[in-house]
Enzyme design. Structure first.
Site, PDB file in Angstrom:
ATOM      1  N   GLU A 168       0.826  -1.210   0.000  1.00  0.00           N
ATOM      2  CA  GLU A 168       0.000   0.000   0.000  1.00  0.00           C
ATOM      3  C   GLU A 168       0.858   1.258   0.000  1.00  0.00           C
ATOM      4  O   GLU A 168       1.604   1.500   0.947  1.00  0.00           O
ATOM      5  CB  GLU A 168      -0.895   0.019   1.237  1.00  0.00           C
ATOM      6  CG  GLU A 168      -1.737   1.278   1.364  1.00  0.00           C
ATOM      7  CD  GLU A 168      -2.454   1.374   2.695  1.00  0.00           C
ATOM      8  OE1 GLU A 168      -3.531   1.989   2.734  1.00  0.00           O
ATOM      9  OE2 GLU A 168      -1.938   0.844   3.694  1.00  0.00           O
ATOM     10  N   GLU A 267     -11.211   1.963   6.687  1.00  0.00           N
ATOM     11  CA  GLU A 267     -10.066   2.347   7.515  1.00  0.00           C
ATOM     12  C   GLU A 267     -10.161   3.843   7.817  1.00  0.00           C
ATOM     13  O   GLU A 267      -9.397   4.656   7.295  1.00  0.00           O
ATOM     14  CB  GLU A 267      -8.746   2.016   6.816  1.00  0.00           C
ATOM     15  CG  GLU A 267      -7.576   2.053   7.790  1.00  0.00           C
ATOM     16  CD  GLU A 267      -6.225   1.869   7.114  1.00  0.00           C
ATOM     17  OE1 GLU A 267      -5.370   1.201   7.713  1.00  0.00           O
ATOM     18  OE2 GLU A 267      -6.037   2.380   5.999  1.00  0.00           O
TER      19      GLU A 267
END
Length: 287
Positions: A168, A267
């Site tokens: 990521e 998130e």
């Protein structure tokens, strides 16, 4: 004029809710139990809270402070599917945020990968985010060589366990100023360069918006390489339907049009009470 505007807004929400309720491929939202439901202090206890809130899927950032057997039992008891954990981050209290790109900690990375595998297996989790870590006094070229070598190792090792490795890009403008992998296009380049069947890109809409924008084009370009998606609003990382830069109903429609059948991790840091903050997602027919 204000009442008419609100009426139009509710009408649009109703239409989108109707569309999603009849969609043949509904988007699968995963609660991030590390950030959400903090009203329940103990991490393992949040599994049942997430289940009671209507979730079927969960992810978490760092489960490592709770004994592995306890985490596994709590997840199983709640009957939830764990879709992602982050790999071992190093010493968070001393500023670590992953160690995969740190040349002096190559052996530690490989040893701690086994710990991450223990947690993933206990949670029956099929994705691990391999975190690059922060820049230090080491040349970027050396860090890149270390990172790619460790990614190759992790992708190979995790493949044996049936666990997908994902990477990521994390923005270096708000969240992590010194993070090594901050450019979403560089992340895509690494995935393409290694060309490993067990390595994919984790597309966090929050980070991509901050670093590059162009969400529609980036989603379409990167779609074949995406192994997981996460969302939150920019700039404050709150609920996706809170005021901010990103039009998430449009983003959700793009994902549906692309045929995305994976998971979308929530998130975000709830603006207030977690359950109250979920009402917007319920109105959009996503929960």
């Amino acid at each position: 004029m204000l009442p008419a505007k609100n009426t139009l807004g509710f009408a649009v929400i109703a239409l989108r809710t109707l569309h999603r309720s009849t969609s043949s491929m509904p988007l699968k939202l995963a609660a991030n139990v590390s950030l959400m439901f903090k009203e329940t202090p103990y991490l393992a206890d949040r599994y049942q809270v997430a289940k009671d809130a209507g979730f079927k899927y969960v992810e978490c950032t760092f489960p490592y402070d709770v004994p592995v057997d306890e985490m596994g039992a709590a997840r199983k008891g709640a009957g939830l599917e764990q879709v992602l954990i982050n790999g071992y981050p190093g010493d968070l209290a001393n500023g670590d945020l992953g160690i995969a790109a740190l040349p002096s900690r190559k052996q530690e990375f490989r040893e701690k990968l086994e710990l991450s595998i223990q947690y993933a297996n206990a949670l029956e989790c099929k994705r691990i985010h391999v975190m690059a870590g922060k820049r230090g006094q080491v040349d970027d070229k050396v860090m890149e060589e270390t990172y790619l070598d460790n990614l190759q190792y992790a992708a190979d090792r995790l493949q044996k366990e049936g666990i997908l490795a994902v990477i990521e890009p994390v923005n270096n403008r708000i969240s992590a100023p010194d993070y090594f992998l901050y450019d979403p296009h560089k992340g895509l380049e690494y995935v393409k360069r290694l060309n490993h069947p067990n390595l994919k890109l984790q597309f966090d809409v929050f980070h991509v918006q901050i670093m590059d924008g162009n969400l529609t084009k980036n989603l379409k370009e990167m779609f074949p390489y995406i192994g997981h998606i996460q969302i939150s609003q920019v700039p404050d990382r709150h609920e996706p339907d809170s005021p901010g830069e990103i039009n998430y109903p449009y983003v959700f429609q793009v994902l549906e049009n692309l045929g995305y059948d994976g998971y979308i991790g929530l998130e975000y840091n709830p603006k207030g009470d977690t359950l109250t903050g979920l009402e917007g997602l319920r109105k959009l027919g996503l929960l």
